[in-house]
Design a protein around this motif. Structure first.
Motif, PDB file in Angstrom:
ATOM      1  N   ILE A 183       0.834  -1.197   0.000  1.00  0.00           N
ATOM      2  CA  ILE A 183       0.000   0.000   0.000  1.00  0.00           C
ATOM      3  C   ILE A 183       0.869   1.248   0.000  1.00  0.00           C
ATOM      4  O   ILE A 183       0.580   2.224  -0.714  1.00  0.00           O
ATOM      5  CB  ILE A 183      -0.942  -0.013   1.221  1.00  0.00           C
ATOM      6  CG1 ILE A 183      -1.860  -1.239   1.157  1.00  0.00           C
ATOM      7  CG2 ILE A 183      -1.762   1.267   1.298  1.00  0.00           C
ATOM      8  CD1 ILE A 183      -2.754  -1.403   2.358  1.00  0.00           C
ATOM      9  N   GLU A 184       1.944   1.224   0.769  1.00  0.00           N
ATOM     10  CA  GLU A 184       2.854   2.367   0.795  1.00  0.00           C
ATOM     11  C   GLU A 184       3.511   2.572  -0.561  1.00  0.00           C
ATOM     12  O   GLU A 184       3.677   3.711  -1.027  1.00  0.00           O
ATOM     13  CB  GLU A 184       3.918   2.151   1.873  1.00  0.00           C
ATOM     14  CG  GLU A 184       3.387   2.173   3.301  1.00  0.00           C
ATOM     15  CD  GLU A 184       2.799   3.519   3.664  1.00  0.00           C
ATOM     16  OE1 GLU A 184       3.262   4.552   3.127  1.00  0.00           O
ATOM     17  OE2 GLU A 184       1.855   3.550   4.489  1.00  0.00           O
ATOM     18  N   ALA A 185       3.881   1.454  -1.210  1.00  0.00           N
ATOM     19  CA  ALA A 185       4.500   1.568  -2.541  1.00  0.00           C
ATOM     20  C   ALA A 185       3.515   2.151  -3.549  1.00  0.00           C
ATOM     21  O   ALA A 185       3.883   2.989  -4.387  1.00  0.00           O
ATOM     22  CB  ALA A 185       4.976   0.191  -3.005  1.00  0.00           C
ATOM     23  N   ALA A 186       2.263   1.723  -3.480  1.00  0.00           N
ATOM     24  CA  ALA A 186       1.252   2.264  -4.393  1.00  0.00           C
ATOM     25  C   ALA A 186       1.014   3.743  -4.124  1.00  0.00           C
ATOM     26  O   ALA A 186       0.873   4.539  -5.053  1.00  0.00           O
ATOM     27  CB  ALA A 186      -0.056   1.486  -4.235  1.00  0.00           C
ATOM     28  N   ARG A 187       1.015   4.124  -2.851  1.00  0.00           N
ATOM     29  CA  ARG A 187       0.818   5.533  -2.505  1.00  0.00           C
ATOM     30  C   ARG A 187       2.018   6.367  -2.963  1.00  0.00           C
ATOM     31  O   ARG A 187       1.846   7.490  -3.474  1.00  0.00           O
ATOM     32  CB  ARG A 187       0.607   5.667  -0.995  1.00  0.00           C
ATOM     33  CG  ARG A 187       0.247   7.083  -0.555  1.00  0.00           C
ATOM     34  CD  ARG A 187      -0.068   7.141   0.927  1.00  0.00           C
ATOM     35  NE  ARG A 187      -1.323   6.456   1.226  1.00  0.00           N
ATOM     36  CZ  ARG A 187      -1.412   5.337   1.939  1.00  0.00           C
ATOM     37  NH1 ARG A 187      -0.304   4.760   2.405  1.00  0.00           N
ATOM     38  NH2 ARG A 187      -2.574   4.790   2.179  1.00  0.00           N
ATOM     39  N   ASP A 188       3.234   5.837  -2.786  1.00  0.00           N
ATOM     40  CA  ASP A 188       4.430   6.555  -3.247  1.00  0.00           C
ATOM     41  C   ASP A 188       4.455   6.680  -4.763  1.00  0.00           C
ATOM     42  O   ASP A 188       5.046   7.620  -5.309  1.00  0.00           O
ATOM     43  CB  ASP A 188       5.694   5.831  -2.774  1.00  0.00           C
ATOM     44  CG  ASP A 188       5.847   5.894  -1.258  1.00  0.00           C
ATOM     45  OD1 ASP A 188       5.221   6.770  -0.632  1.00  0.00           O
ATOM     46  OD2 ASP A 188       6.575   5.043  -0.707  1.00  0.00           O
ATOM     47  N   SER A 192      -4.121   7.023  -6.053  1.00  0.00           N
ATOM     48  CA  SER A 192      -5.088   7.620  -5.137  1.00  0.00           C
ATOM     49  C   SER A 192      -5.662   6.540  -4.218  1.00  0.00           C
ATOM     50  O   SER A 192      -5.425   5.344  -4.402  1.00  0.00           O
ATOM     51  CB  SER A 192      -6.220   8.273  -5.920  1.00  0.00           C
ATOM     52  OG  SER A 192      -6.946   7.299  -6.662  1.00  0.00           O
ATOM     53  N   GLY A 193      -6.411   6.986  -3.217  1.00  0.00           N
ATOM     54  CA  GLY A 193      -7.006   6.026  -2.297  1.00  0.00           C
ATOM     55  C   GLY A 193      -7.938   5.058  -2.996  1.00  0.00           C
ATOM     56  O   GLY A 193      -7.950   3.865  -2.696  1.00  0.00           O
ATOM     57  N   LEU A 194      -8.723   5.559  -3.960  1.00  0.00           N
ATOM     58  CA  LEU A 194      -9.641   4.703  -4.700  1.00  0.00           C
ATOM     59  C   LEU A 194      -8.880   3.708  -5.568  1.00  0.00           C
ATOM     60  O   LEU A 194      -9.274   2.541  -5.682  1.00  0.00           O
ATOM     61  CB  LEU A 194     -10.559   5.564  -5.571  1.00  0.00           C
ATOM     62  CG  LEU A 194     -11.649   4.815  -6.346  1.00  0.00           C
ATOM     63  CD1 LEU A 194     -12.574   4.080  -5.388  1.00  0.00           C
ATOM     64  CD2 LEU A 194     -12.443   5.775  -7.232  1.00  0.00           C
ATOM     65  N   GLN A 195      -7.769   4.159  -6.170  1.00  0.00           N
ATOM     66  CA  GLN A 195      -6.964   3.251  -7.000  1.00  0.00           C
ATOM     67  C   GLN A 195      -6.314   2.167  -6.150  1.00  0.00           C
ATOM     68  O   GLN A 195      -6.227   1.014  -6.570  1.00  0.00           O
ATOM     69  CB  GLN A 195      -5.905   4.049  -7.758  1.00  0.00           C
ATOM     70  CG  GLN A 195      -6.475   4.926  -8.870  1.00  0.00           C
ATOM     71  CD  GLN A 195      -5.420   5.792  -9.508  1.00  0.00           C
ATOM     72  OE1 GLN A 195      -4.497   6.259  -8.833  1.00  0.00           O
ATOM     73  NE2 GLN A 195      -5.545   6.029 -10.822  1.00  0.00           N
ATOM     74  N   ILE A 196      -5.850   2.549  -4.964  1.00  0.00           N
ATOM     75  CA  ILE A 196      -5.263   1.549  -4.053  1.00  0.00           C
ATOM     76  C   ILE A 196      -6.315   0.517  -3.660  1.00  0.00           C
ATOM     77  O   ILE A 196      -6.054  -0.691  -3.617  1.00  0.00           O
ATOM     78  CB  ILE A 196      -4.683   2.244  -2.810  1.00  0.00           C
ATOM     79  CG1 ILE A 196      -3.481   3.110  -3.202  1.00  0.00           C
ATOM     80  CG2 ILE A 196      -4.269   1.212  -1.762  1.00  0.00           C
ATOM     81  CD1 ILE A 196      -2.938   3.940  -2.059  1.00  0.00           C
ATOM     82  N   LEU A 197      -7.508   1.009  -3.367  1.00  0.00           N
ATOM     83  CA  LEU A 197      -8.591   0.101  -2.993  1.00  0.00           C
ATOM     84  C   LEU A 197      -8.925  -0.851  -4.130  1.00  0.00           C
ATOM     85  O   LEU A 197      -9.098  -2.064  -3.916  1.00  0.00           O
ATOM     86  CB  LEU A 197      -9.827   0.908  -2.594  1.00  0.00           C
ATOM     87  CG  LEU A 197     -11.085   0.114  -2.217  1.00  0.00           C
ATOM     88  CD1 LEU A 197     -10.854  -0.693  -0.953  1.00  0.00           C
ATOM     89  CD2 LEU A 197     -12.270   1.055  -2.054  1.00  0.00           C
TER      90      LEU A 197
END
Length: 282
Positions: A183-188, A192-197
């Motif tokens: 999740i941290e890698a995706a955020r870095d 976005s939050g929706l894309q991570i979800l």
């Protein structure tokens, strides 16, 4: 003694238990489903009258349709609620102590029997119940809503109340196993939050969703007490058909209906298992 023989010896007690308490009863139900019945007795036979009546009755098909309707709507609602609750507990509550405490709060309804939990809805949803009284006092409605109780709405509401936890537990268990570094890698990476979800959390949570789906669907399709109480005996599902046949001593007809229900549930589970490998979660 070879290793394979030792393995068979170790598995023999459990195999005997499963054979005696699972396989044998199912075999007996299948056998009885081909028997005949009179008004006051049953007799051994090999005939397809019970299945012919089952598949040739328009009423039975409507009941089967109602059973799938209850299962589908309950599954959708429990999935949304269960996923939301599990997501909040897994990703927004940092303290393990608070997680455990909130999780125990979710289990409080299970400290009482299902019947007590169902009956508790009656004074709330009734014509002169708390819900109608509050809506009238607030000016939302002018007359009591008749469909709040003894309807499909009340049946589905009770199902959601009873079985949401069966969706929360496996999803929460799967979410807790997700590596937070992903999740941290995706955020870095700018997600976005929706894309991570959508691209990280939901795909990794599929095994838990499937396990919860199997629990909820199988429980709803076999439940007849909830339909009886919450519909005021005005609605029916396959479970109620079986219960009614047993009450009328029509055991062959009840056995045939049970066989069809079992086969349907197994087909549904087989389809679900093709979408994800849940062995990793077991």
């Amino acid at each position: 003694m070879t290793r394979s023989v030792i393995g068979w010896v170790q598995a023999a007690p459990l195999a005997l238990v499963l054979a005696g308490f699972l396989v044998a009863p199912i075999v007996m139900i299948v056998i009885v489903s081909f028997w005949g019945a009179t008004e006051f007795s049953i007799y051994p036979a090999f005939q397809f009258d019970n299945y012919a009546f089952l598949f040739g009755s328009e009423v039975v098909w409507r009941v089967i349709g109602a059973t799938f309707k209850y299962a589908a709507i309950t599954w959708a609602l429990t999935l949304v609620i269960g996923f939301t609750v599990a997501y909040y507990l897994a990703f927004h509550i940092r303290s393990q102590t608070v997680q455990i405490a909130l999780f125990l709060v979710c289990t409080i309804p299970f400290w009482t029997s299902n019947i007590i939990r169902m009956i508790s809805w009656i004074p709330f949803l009734g014509r002169n119940g708390i819900a109608n009284s509050a809506l009238i006092d607030w000016g939302v409605i002018d007359a009591p809503l008749e469909w709040l109780l003894y309807s499909d709405f009340s049946v589905i509401l009770a199902f959601v109340h009873l079985y949401t936890l069966f969706m929360v537990v496996p999803i929460f268990n799967t979410m807790m196993r997700i590596d937070r570094s992903l999740i941290e890698a995706a955020r870095d990476g700018g997600a976005s939050g929706l894309q991570i979800l959508r691209h990280v959390i939901i795909p990794l949570t599929k095994p838990g969703i499937m396990i919860g789906t199997i629990f909820v669907v199988t429980l709803v399709m076999g439940d007849f007490v909830t339909v009886r109480f919450m519909s005021g005996s005005q609605r029916a599902n396959v479970g109620r058909l079986i219960s009614n046949d047993i009450g009328l001593l029509q055991y062959p007809s009840a056995a045939a209906t049970a066989v069809v229900l079992l086969a349907t549930v197994l087909i549904v589970i087989g389809i679900l298992l093709r979408f994800v490998n849940i062995r990793k979660e077991l």
